[in-house]
Every structure is written in C-alpha cells, then in structure tokens.
Design a protein around this motif. Structure first.
Motif, PDB file in Angstrom:
ATOM      1  N   LEU A  68      -2.427  -9.807   6.408  1.00 47.36           N
ATOM      2  CA  LEU A  68      -1.651  -9.120   7.436  1.00 47.36           C
ATOM      3  C   LEU A  68      -0.322  -8.608   6.883  1.00 47.36           C
ATOM      4  O   LEU A  68       0.085  -7.474   7.167  1.00 47.36           O
ATOM      5  N   VAL A  69       0.344  -9.437   6.079  1.00 44.55           N
ATOM      6  CA  VAL A  69       1.614  -9.024   5.474  1.00 44.55           C
ATOM      7  C   VAL A  69       1.411  -7.810   4.573  1.00 44.55           C
ATOM      8  O   VAL A  69       2.175  -6.833   4.624  1.00 44.55           O
ATOM      9  N   LEU A  70       0.371  -7.846   3.744  1.00 48.66           N
ATOM     10  CA  LEU A  70       0.077  -6.717   2.865  1.00 48.66           C
ATOM     11  C   LEU A  70      -0.237  -5.462   3.660  1.00 48.66           C
ATOM     12  O   LEU A  70       0.201  -4.359   3.320  1.00 48.66           O
ATOM     13  N   PHE A  71      -0.991  -5.634   4.746  1.00 52.22           N
ATOM     14  CA  PHE A  71      -1.349  -4.492   5.590  1.00 52.22           C
ATOM     15  C   PHE A  71      -0.111  -3.892   6.240  1.00 52.22           C
ATOM     16  O   PHE A  71       0.031  -2.665   6.328  1.00 52.22           O
ATOM     17  N   MET A  72       0.807  -4.750   6.696  1.00 52.27           N
ATOM     18  CA  MET A  72       2.039  -4.286   7.346  1.00 52.27           C
ATOM     19  C   MET A  72       2.918  -3.491   6.381  1.00 52.27           C
ATOM     20  O   MET A  72       3.641  -2.579   6.788  1.00 52.27           O
ATOM     21  N   PHE A  73       2.836  -3.833   5.084  1.00 53.11           N
ATOM     22  CA  PHE A  73       3.614  -3.104   4.084  1.00 53.11           C
ATOM     23  C   PHE A  73       2.798  -1.965   3.472  1.00 53.11           C
ATOM     24  O   PHE A  73       3.147  -1.441   2.418  1.00 53.11           O
ATOM     25  N   LYS A  74       1.711  -1.604   4.155  1.00 51.43           N
ATOM     26  CA  LYS A  74       0.893  -0.434   3.800  1.00 51.43           C
ATOM     27  C   LYS A  74       0.036  -0.601   2.544  1.00 51.43           C
ATOM     28  O   LYS A  74      -0.459   0.375   1.994  1.00 51.43           O
ATOM     29  N   LYS A  76      -3.075  -1.382   2.047  1.00 49.46           N
ATOM     30  CA  LYS A  76      -4.303  -1.597   2.806  1.00 49.46           C
ATOM     31  C   LYS A  76      -5.463  -2.108   1.939  1.00 49.46           C
ATOM     32  O   LYS A  76      -6.218  -2.987   2.355  1.00 49.46           O
ATOM     33  N   LYS A  77      -5.613  -1.531   0.759  1.00 47.59           N
ATOM     34  CA  LYS A  77      -6.715  -1.967  -0.112  1.00 47.59           C
ATOM     35  C   LYS A  77      -6.512  -3.407  -0.544  1.00 47.59           C
ATOM     36  O   LYS A  77      -7.450  -4.210  -0.551  1.00 47.59           O
ATOM     37  N   ALA A  78      -5.284  -3.756  -0.915  1.00 48.94           N
ATOM     38  CA  ALA A  78      -4.989  -5.129  -1.324  1.00 48.94           C
ATOM     39  C   ALA A  78      -5.250  -6.091  -0.169  1.00 48.94           C
ATOM     40  O   ALA A  78      -5.793  -7.185  -0.366  1.00 48.94           O
ATOM     41  N   ALA A  79      -4.874  -5.691   1.038  1.00 45.69           N
ATOM     42  CA  ALA A  79      -5.087  -6.532   2.226  1.00 45.69           C
ATOM     43  C   ALA A  79      -6.568  -6.807   2.440  1.00 45.69           C
ATOM     44  O   ALA A  79      -6.969  -7.934   2.766  1.00 45.69           O
ATOM     45  N   LEU A  80      -7.396  -5.780   2.258  1.00 46.10           N
ATOM     46  CA  LEU A  80      -8.843  -5.935   2.418  1.00 46.10           C
ATOM     47  C   LEU A  80      -9.418  -6.889   1.381  1.00 46.10           C
ATOM     48  O   LEU A  80     -10.204  -7.786   1.707  1.00 46.10           O
ATOM     49  N   TYR A  81      -9.003  -6.735   0.135  1.00 44.16           N
ATOM     50  CA  TYR A  81      -9.560  -7.563  -0.932  1.00 44.16           C
ATOM     51  C   TYR A  81      -9.100  -9.013  -0.847  1.00 44.16           C
ATOM     52  O   TYR A  81      -9.819  -9.917  -1.277  1.00 44.16           O
ATOM     53  N   VAL A  82      -7.920  -9.239  -0.291  1.00 37.70           N
ATOM     54  CA  VAL A  82      -7.474 -10.620  -0.073  1.00 37.70           C
ATOM     55  C   VAL A  82      -8.425 -11.314   0.901  1.00 37.70           C
ATOM     56  O   VAL A  82      -8.742 -12.499   0.741  1.00 37.70           O
TER      57      VAL A  82
END
Length: 213
Positions: A68-74, A76-82
């Motif tokens: 969620l933190v990664l997604f909030m900072f845009k 998006k790809k990193a957020a998905l892979y986490v």
C-alpha cells in the motif's frame, strides 16, 4: 548466475535427501544446543519478537501495508510484486508436505514456542529471505527514494534475514538444516521474483508514475 542457481538447487536437493535419511542428525542437535546454551526471559522474548512478522496475521498485514505504501508513492509495479511474496507460504507448505519432517522434540531441545506443521524447510526463513530480500533489491532500484530511507529499510531488512535463522533455532521451532533449507529455497525464489520484476524494465529504474508524466 546460472552456476550459482545450479549450486543452490543441488544444495537444496542434497539437504532434502539428508533430512529424510537423518530426521534428527547429530549436527542439528549440537547446533541447537549451542544456540540455546545461554537462555533467559529477555532473550526468549527477543527471539519471539523477531519471528512474529512471519506468523499469520503478521505476515499478510506486513505485506499488505508495504504494498500500500509503495502504491501510494506511485510505485505500482513494485507494489504488485511485493504482494507476490505471499506465495512464499504456498511454496513452504508444498515442500513441508513432501518432505514431512517432524519438528524438534522437547526430549532433544528446549521448546520455547511450540509450532505446528512440518519442519523442513523453515517457512519463516523462506519468507524473510523473499520478502526482506526483495525490499533490499527495491531500495537499489527505485528512483527518488530518500537515501536515509534506503539505508534504514535496507539495513533492517538484512538484519531480519540474518536474525531469523537464529530465532527459529533458539525457539526450538527448527533444526539448523531446516533454516538452511529455507534460506536456499528462499534465495532461489527471490532470484526468480527479482528476475521477473526486472526483465521488462530494460535496465531502467522504476520512478513514480507522477514523475514520468
């Protein structure tokens, strides 16, 4: 890199055969007794705290919040892979069922915290290597991340990776060969996850979407 992956795979296979032939080897018992030689309430609690993020619901909550933190900072790809690091539990369960090694017995070692499921490989070590290892990789790859944040996140992640094997052995939850197996399998899965994340990026570091527009 192919050679390293081959050595990791062969090492894991050899270790799997070994633990099936010798469920409670002299090496494992000696290693557990060495780790548990110095015991007190403070160390018990510290070792348990190190393991908490690997239990349910701690693990999925930690993964979800990080994504969620990664997604909030845009990112998006990193957020998905986490989120994909949750698959560590599936991998662990499959191999535990195949090998079906029993947990350390309280007649051989001190059991500080009783656990369920089979023993090999260590699911905690497997998960920590994949999740925290992936965070370390992201700290090297993501652009516009503050240097202090990189150091703190990377340092804590590496510390957790190297403390969790000690924690699992000290708590009497695993043998040395269990944590070694989890580490090797974790390295293999971490490489695969990192390769999938990096392969379409043509060597470019991921920047926040807002920065690209």
């Amino acid at each position: 890199m192919l050679l390293v992956l081959s050595l990791i795979t062969l090492g894991f296979i050899a270790l799997t055969i070994m633990v099936q032939l010798f469920p409670a080897s002299a090496i494992d018992i000696k290693f557990s007794r060495e780790v548990q030689e110095h015991q007190n309430h403070f160390i018990d609690q510290a070792m348990y705290l190190i393991s908490i993020p690997g239990y349910i619901p701690g693990a999925p909550i930690m993964i979800g919040l990080t994504s969620l933190v990664l997604f909030m900072f845009k990112y998006k790809k990193a957020a998905l892979y986490v989120l994909f690091t949750m698959l560590a539990g599936v991998v662990s369960t499959i191999f535990k069922a195949i090998v079906n090694r029993p947990r350390p017995s309280d007649t051989l070692v001190r059991i500080v915290f009783k656990t369920t499921q089979q023993s090999f490989p260590s699911g905690h070590v497997l998960f920590y290597v994949i999740f925290f290892g992936f965070l370390v990789m992201l700290m090297f790859q993501l652009e516009n991340v503050n240097k202090t944040v990189r150091i703190i996140v990377g340092g804590i992640s590496l510390l957790m990776i190297f403390l969790i094997p000690v924690s699992r052995i000290y708590l009497g939850a695993h043998w040395f060969t269990d944590v070694l197996g989890g580490f090797l399998l974790g390295l293999f899965c971490l490489y695969l996850l990192s390769w999938l994340y990096l392969r379409k990026r043509a060597g470019k570091k991921e920047a926040p979407v807002a920065e690209k527009q």
